[in-house]
Scaffold this active site. Structure first.
Site, PDB file in Angstrom:
ATOM      1  N   GLY A  48      11.503  54.909  58.785  1.00  0.00           N
ATOM      2  CA  GLY A  48      11.765  53.650  59.477  1.00  0.00           C
ATOM      3  C   GLY A  48      12.767  53.862  60.599  1.00  0.00           C
ATOM      4  O   GLY A  48      12.543  53.475  61.730  1.00  0.00           O
ATOM      5  N   GLY A  90      11.964  56.542  52.158  1.00  0.00           N
ATOM      6  CA  GLY A  90      11.567  57.935  51.990  1.00  0.00           C
ATOM      7  C   GLY A  90      12.808  58.785  51.801  1.00  0.00           C
ATOM      8  O   GLY A  90      12.754  60.007  51.770  1.00  0.00           O
ATOM      9  N   ARG A 101      31.376  59.347  47.583  1.00  0.00           N
ATOM     10  CA  ARG A 101      30.705  59.953  46.443  1.00  0.00           C
ATOM     11  C   ARG A 101      29.246  60.257  46.799  1.00  0.00           C
ATOM     12  O   ARG A 101      28.528  59.391  47.304  1.00  0.00           O
ATOM     13  CB  ARG A 101      30.748  58.980  45.270  1.00  0.00           C
ATOM     14  N   ILE A 102      28.836  61.483  46.537  1.00  0.00           N
ATOM     15  CA  ILE A 102      27.451  61.878  46.788  1.00  0.00           C
ATOM     16  C   ILE A 102      26.652  61.610  45.518  1.00  0.00           C
ATOM     17  O   ILE A 102      26.960  62.154  44.456  1.00  0.00           O
ATOM     18  CB  ILE A 102      27.390  63.374  47.178  1.00  0.00           C
ATOM     19  N   LEU A 103      25.634  60.769  45.606  1.00  0.00           N
ATOM     20  CA  LEU A 103      24.928  60.310  44.411  1.00  0.00           C
ATOM     21  C   LEU A 103      23.866  61.296  43.943  1.00  0.00           C
ATOM     22  O   LEU A 103      23.537  61.348  42.759  1.00  0.00           O
ATOM     23  CB  LEU A 103      24.297  58.943  44.674  1.00  0.00           C
ATOM     24  N   THR A 150      18.881  64.791  47.572  1.00  0.00           N
ATOM     25  CA  THR A 150      18.472  63.813  48.586  1.00  0.00           C
ATOM     26  C   THR A 150      19.563  63.672  49.651  1.00  0.00           C
ATOM     27  O   THR A 150      19.257  63.419  50.815  1.00  0.00           O
ATOM     28  CB  THR A 150      18.149  62.444  47.952  1.00  0.00           C
ATOM     29  N   LYS A 182      29.725  56.217  50.541  1.00  0.00           N
ATOM     30  CA  LYS A 182      29.911  55.700  51.904  1.00  0.00           C
ATOM     31  C   LYS A 182      28.603  55.520  52.668  1.00  0.00           C
ATOM     32  O   LYS A 182      28.591  54.928  53.734  1.00  0.00           O
ATOM     33  CB  LYS A 182      30.821  56.639  52.689  1.00  0.00           C
ATOM     34  N   GLY A 224      22.904  57.900  55.500  1.00  0.00           N
ATOM     35  CA  GLY A 224      21.645  57.887  56.236  1.00  0.00           C
ATOM     36  C   GLY A 224      21.796  58.208  57.701  1.00  0.00           C
ATOM     37  O   GLY A 224      20.853  58.655  58.338  1.00  0.00           O
ATOM     38  N   GLU A 225      22.960  57.969  58.246  1.00  0.00           N
ATOM     39  CA  GLU A 225      23.065  58.046  59.698  1.00  0.00           C
ATOM     40  C   GLU A 225      24.072  59.061  60.211  1.00  0.00           C
ATOM     41  O   GLU A 225      23.945  59.567  61.322  1.00  0.00           O
ATOM     42  CB  GLU A 225      23.377  56.647  60.247  1.00  0.00           C
TER      43      GLU A 225
END
Lengths: 332, 740
Positions: free
Chosen positions: B240, B468, B629-631, B635, B702, B705-706
């Site tokens: 997207g 995705g 925190r990295i979930l 991914t 935090k 995605g960007e």
């Protein structure tokens, strides 16, 4: 996409008969270009003749050279032992083009007939395109023309031929075998495609209804001393801004006895660099001589708002490609 | 199971995707559906003089041709002030005005997709054209100042200190203009909508959308329906990047066509049509001036950015935002201005503002570092902002220093010669560059529910979207960790407005917003289940304190004696209830008032530039991020890498090529609109520093995605300069710009 009839002949003669006189008929091989153009509405055939099952799928020795059936896929040709060992510049050029998926589908005959990627040709919503609609004008001349021609163009059309394969075939002096309603004939690669002149819609010297059956490669004993240099905006799946196919025969001291050079991305047809070839034959491949030969080849070049860089780029590419071969980083 | 969050769990949706069983918007099987194809304008400015639809209407399979002359009038679509946000003003065939090329001007509805395409090609249009306005540079005098800039509603301009005095104080200064081009999102999955009117006032939409609820709200308002009468379904998205956030014209047109054709209608936007009506990243012109003392301390910084907006709406490509807060510059001024152009509405595109803005600012920082003869990392550390210099607030957390140091170490930065054009390998000039990454941390109100089913499994629901990127996976992890069960025991559903309400997946806020809601709902259910057990005389846990119960490996058991316990299935079966459910709402609190919240990072790139031919390859790249925190390590890594690769694209490849005479983008397909392919990507690594942030939101994430794209283009541009000694200030850096 306009509805069309579909015919799948078993023999070359059936295919040619099936074509008949119809203006709106197209042969379809791999379809990698034709289907795109049909989707865009650039090509609107009423009849498709699928030549995919014709017996034109052999690569074999032919005299001192090699004959490649027109329906051999680009992938199979590039990877065939006769091609890899005798004409590695063709392998290099084919593998520099498109993507593996496209090369698997695209045929040798079809690749000869690839149509230009000029934006204004590819999208019928642009009103001006002499190639698509003769007499309508050329939107590219004053438009966004970064990918366009600098050699041999006309005021009617500044599109370039997009094929990599054809550049190598031109350097190799390949011969295209065709068969049509009036029988068989041979067309030299350098005569196969046309410059745009006043009829940019006529891209090759094929006559109506003629079918490409094979491509013959002549014997070139020094064929391994070759290189295809492709310069493009990304490292794969991009058309050439400029490309150079070089095949040459050099002495141990670097004197070039035979030189074959063809350029891609610069003209409406694969551009045989005869001036540079002449300037280099019998000479040593030092930078100054190479640069002078390249200057001579591009002396008549003419650029537009966005593509003038191609002139200098082509010169440097010639120097680099020949240097690479003479320097021993060539194929083989 | 305590450590499930953070684990590199494989994507929950991986198998259905690679086996082709994931159903995307256009693929939903809707009985009796007709197919719609849009007719779009070939001019960029003017009016439609006539549309001859007769041939199309008589063509095989064509059911209906809709133009502005016979369209359903939807007053809600006309609800436009020239400052309305992206997607608010849509082009729904309500009048004859053409604002931009590729604007929808008609819809052909047919029995098959092929019939609709063929019919659309038969519609004859004549125009009364006007010259298109698309050039930025020649119209700077017409630029106006908007009220706000950026997704956070920041002011359009900022001032602190005295820039003029700061510049006067400087020992060295620079003043340049940096440019970024138009870019088009081009997700792999084209936008598509299926509209089904279940009743005259009830509508179901299968849509490729980043926001099922915002989609629902906008569609409902256009058609004058209560929102609850519209259901939006969007279980999978093929990318997207912001373009599926706003509700664009085609969504309204699909619903309109379905209403007029009295049939369910499927409408897909074709690839060439995607260049215009679905948003874009505006071209920017960033004028940046900077001064510094000889010790490297910045004395003044000015960033004046101009970008385009459409003729009918407003969006600010807020490239000046990073210049406000990234460095401790005492005298600082920024501004954003807009020119109105004949283009589709510019909009949010992965890291809107920051992606473009970190290019200009971080290229300028590089130029300043050279002017000072300072190492670029050292120069940035010298001006490190310990608190937010614009907001005068502490950071909720900031690991940028660690990112610089770890990234530099990982890359081998210390071996870098300061002088440009000092590394070469054959024909390749080699350069190393770096830049800072930054992206704000935001969140919005989000809801979620969690349920223990009678079979002992868990269901967790939230309306949210998975672009995705891994939403299915990380939400499952968050929930499974709370219940102490394997991820396979949790089924997470999303992408449907019948599920709990959630915000749009944009602004890197899904993990922070909906992740927090899932966390809270799961914790609430966990508490509920513990209470059920300890209050039930029949439970082995009866009478224990809640804090004495452990949830682990699918069981509830006593902290003091793991053998004393029961399974979830035993618990619920005994209760006689069909399920046990808990709901939660997570909403932003006062944290925004007390803290300035950002993710930060540092990117390092190696560029190899052919000395004669100008061809560039990014041979090596390291990004180091501090993003809370990295979930999910897998991914997350993909998200960072995807952003960095898009940064390579921004630096070297990507632009919508403008024909200014016609007001059109000419390279409207994926053969000519270049994004990187595998061959363009060298060795690329994303690493991160462990960062615990107790302020940002309940799960401490935090959003990632960007941030990966921010700073990436500048790091590469700076590497190209270091390789060649030639500074290119307009992206992308194509070979012609460096060879001559």
């Amino acid at each position: 996409m306009k509805p069309f009839s579909y015919f799948c002949p078993a023999t070359v003669d059936e295919a040619i008969q099936g074509y008949g006189e119809a203006q709106e008929t197209r042969f379809i091989g791999g379809g990698t270009n034709l289907l795109d153009l049909m989707k865009m509405g650039v090509e609107r055939p009423a009849h498709l003749i699928d030549i995919g099952r014709l017996p034109l799928m052999k690569i074999s020795p032919h005299g001192d050279g090699v004959r490649i059936g027109a329906l051999i896929s680009n992938t199979d040709a590039a990877n065939h032992e006769l091609i890899r060992t005798r004409y590695p510049v063709l392998t290099e050029a084919i593998l520099a083009g498109a993507s593996p998926q496209l090369r698997n589908m695209a045929t040798m005959g079809g690749n000869l007939l690839q149509r230009t990627r000029c934006y204004y040709f590819y999208d019928p919503s642009y009103q001006e395109c002499n190639k698509r609609t003769p007499g309508s004008g050329c939107a590219a001349i004053d438009g966004y023309n970064r990918i366009h021609a600098v050699l041999g163009q006309s005021p009617q059309c500044i599109a370039v031929h997009p094929s990599d394969m054809c550049v190598a075939l031109t350097a190799l002096d390949a011969v295209v075998q065709v068969k049509g309603p009036h029988g068989e004939r041979s067309i030299n690669m350098t005569e196969f495609h046309r410059l745009p002149g006043d009829t940019p819609q006529v891209e090759t010297n094929l006559q109506s209804g003629e079918l490409i059956t094979a491509i013959d490669l002549p014997s070139i004993p020094y064929g391994k001393q070759s290189h295809y240099l492709k310069i493009r905006d990304r490292h794969s799946y991009a058309f050439a801004l400029v490309s150079v196919a070089v095949v040459l025969d050099a002495d141990e001291d670097g004197t070039m006895r035979h030189v074959r050079i063809a350029l891609g991305g610069v003209a409406h047809k694969p551009w045989r660099a005869t001036k540079a070839e002449k300037a280099l034959t019998g000479e040593k491949a030092d930078k100054k001589t190479l640069r002078a030969a390249a200057e001579e080849e591009l002396a008549d070049a003419h650029g537009y708002e966005h593509n003038s860089f191609k002139i200098e780029l082509a010169k440097r590419a010639i120097v680099r490609a020949v240097t690479t071969v003479v320097g021993g980083q060539q194929n083989g | 199971m305590d450590d499930l969050i953070g684990q590199p769990l494989d994507r929950i949706d991986g198998r259905v995707k690679v086996t082709g069983r994931a159903v995307y918007a256009y693929e939903h099987d809707v009985p009796n559906a007709a197919y719609a194809v849009m007719v779009v304008s070939s001019i960029a400015n003017g009016r439609i003089a006539s549309m001859d639809t007769r041939a199309a209407e008589q063509a095989q399979g064509v059911l209906l041709v809709i133009t502005h002359q016979n369209s359903l009038k939807v007053p809600g679509a006309q609800n436009q002030s020239k400052t309305s946000p992206p997607g608010h003003a849509v082009q729904a065939l309500q009048d004859d005005v053409v604002y931009y090329a590729n604007q929808p001007i008609g819809v052909v509805v047919a029995e098959t997709f092929a019939d609709a395409i063929a019919g659309a090609q038969l519609v004859q249009v004549t125009y009364a054209p006007q010259p298109p306005q698309m050039d930025l540079e020649s119209r700077l005098a017409d630029a106006y100042a908007p009220d706000k800039a950026g997704g956070g509603g920041d002011p359009a301009a900022s001032h602190r200190g005295d820039v003029q005095a700061g510049m006067a104080e400087a020992k060295k200064s620079i003043d340049y203009v940096y440019r970024t081009p138009f870019e088009v999102h081009n997700p792999m999955e084209p936008h598509a909508t299926i509209a089904v009117w279940n009743a005259p006032d009830r509508l179901t939409i299968y849509d490729a959308t980043q926001g099922v609820f915002s989609d629902r709200g906008r569609v409902a308002s256009v058609f004058g329906l209560p929102p609850e009468n519209v259901r939006v379904i969007s279980p999978y998205l093929g990318g997207g990047f912001g373009s599926k956030g706003p509700v664009w014209s085609h969504v309204i047109l699909a619903a309109m066509a379905a209403k007029q054709a009295k049939r369910p209608v499927k409408l897909a936007v074709t690839r060439p049509q995607m260049f215009g009506m679905l948003g874009c990243r505006s071209e920017t012109r960033q004028a940046i001036a900077m001064g510094a003392k000889s010790d490297g301390a910045i004395t003044a910084l000015r960033d004046d950015t101009v970008s385009h907006t459409s003729m009918f709406g407003e969006f600010v490509e807020a490239a000046s935002l990073p210049a406000r807060m990234l460095y401790q510059s005492p005298n600082n001024s920024t501004s954003q201005r807009l020119v109105r152009s004949n283009i589709g509405q510019p909009s949010y595109m992965r890291a809107p503002g920051e992606a473009s803005g970190t290019y200009g600012l971080e290229a300028a920082m590089d130029e300043m570092a050279y002017a000072l003869k300072m190492d670029p990392v050292e120069f940035r550390l010298k001006n490190y902002a310990e608190t937010d210099p614009e907001e005068n607030k502490p950071w909720s957390s900031k690991s940028l220093r660690e990112c610089y140091l770890q990234g530099a170490k990982h890359f081998g930065w210390s071996k870098r010669p300061l002088e440009p054009r000092s590394m070469q390998d054959g024909n390749a000039l080699i350069g190393w560059g770096m830049a800072t990454s930054v992206y704000p941390t935001r969140r919005s109100v989000s809801n979620a529910s969690a349920r223990l089913n009678v079979d002992g499994t868990f269901s967790v629901d939230a309306g949210t979207q998975d672009l995705g990127t891994g939403t299915y996976t990380i939400m499952t992890q968050v929930a499974a960790e709370a219940f102490g069960v394997d991820a396979k025991q949790v089924r997470f559903r999303l992408g449907d407005t019948i599920l709990p309400q959630t915000p749009v997946s944009g602004g890197s806020q899904t993990a922070a917003s909906t992740g927090s809601a899932v966390h809270l709902a799961s914790q609430a259910l966990r508490e509920k289940l513990i209470q059920m057990a300890i209050r039930d005389a029949r439970s082995p846990l009866s009478g224990l304190g809640a804090q004495d119960v452990i949830l682990n490996k699918g069981r509830l058991y006593a902290r003091s004696n793991p053998a004393r316990g029961e399974t979830f299935r035993e618990l619920i079966l005994r209760s006689g209830q069909p399920h046990v459910e808990a709901k939660a709402e997570a909403k932003p609190g006062a944290e925004k008032d007390h803290y300035s919240m950002y993710a930060f990072g540092a990117q390092f790139a190696e560029a190899r530039v052919d000395a004669d031919l100008g061809q560039i390859k990014v041979s090596r790249m390291v990004g180091c991020f501090g993003a809370g925190r990295i979930l999910n390590a897998k991914t997350a890594r993909s998200q960072f890498l995807g952003g960095m690769i898009w940064g390579i694209s921004m630096a070297l490849y990507e632009y919508a090529a403008v024909d200014k005479r016609l007001g059109r983008w000419v390279n409207n397909n994926l053969a000519e609109y270049h994004v990187p392919v595998n061959a363009d990507i060298g060795k690329i690594e994303a690493i991160w520093v462990d960062e615990k942030d107790d302020h940002v939101n309940p799960i401490g994430a935090k959003g990632i995605g960007e941030i990966g794209i921010t700073g990436a283009a500048a790091a590469i541009a700076n590497a190209v300069f270091h390789a060649t000694g030639k500074r290119v200030r307009d992206l992308p850096i194509t070979l012609d710009k460096v060879m001559l």
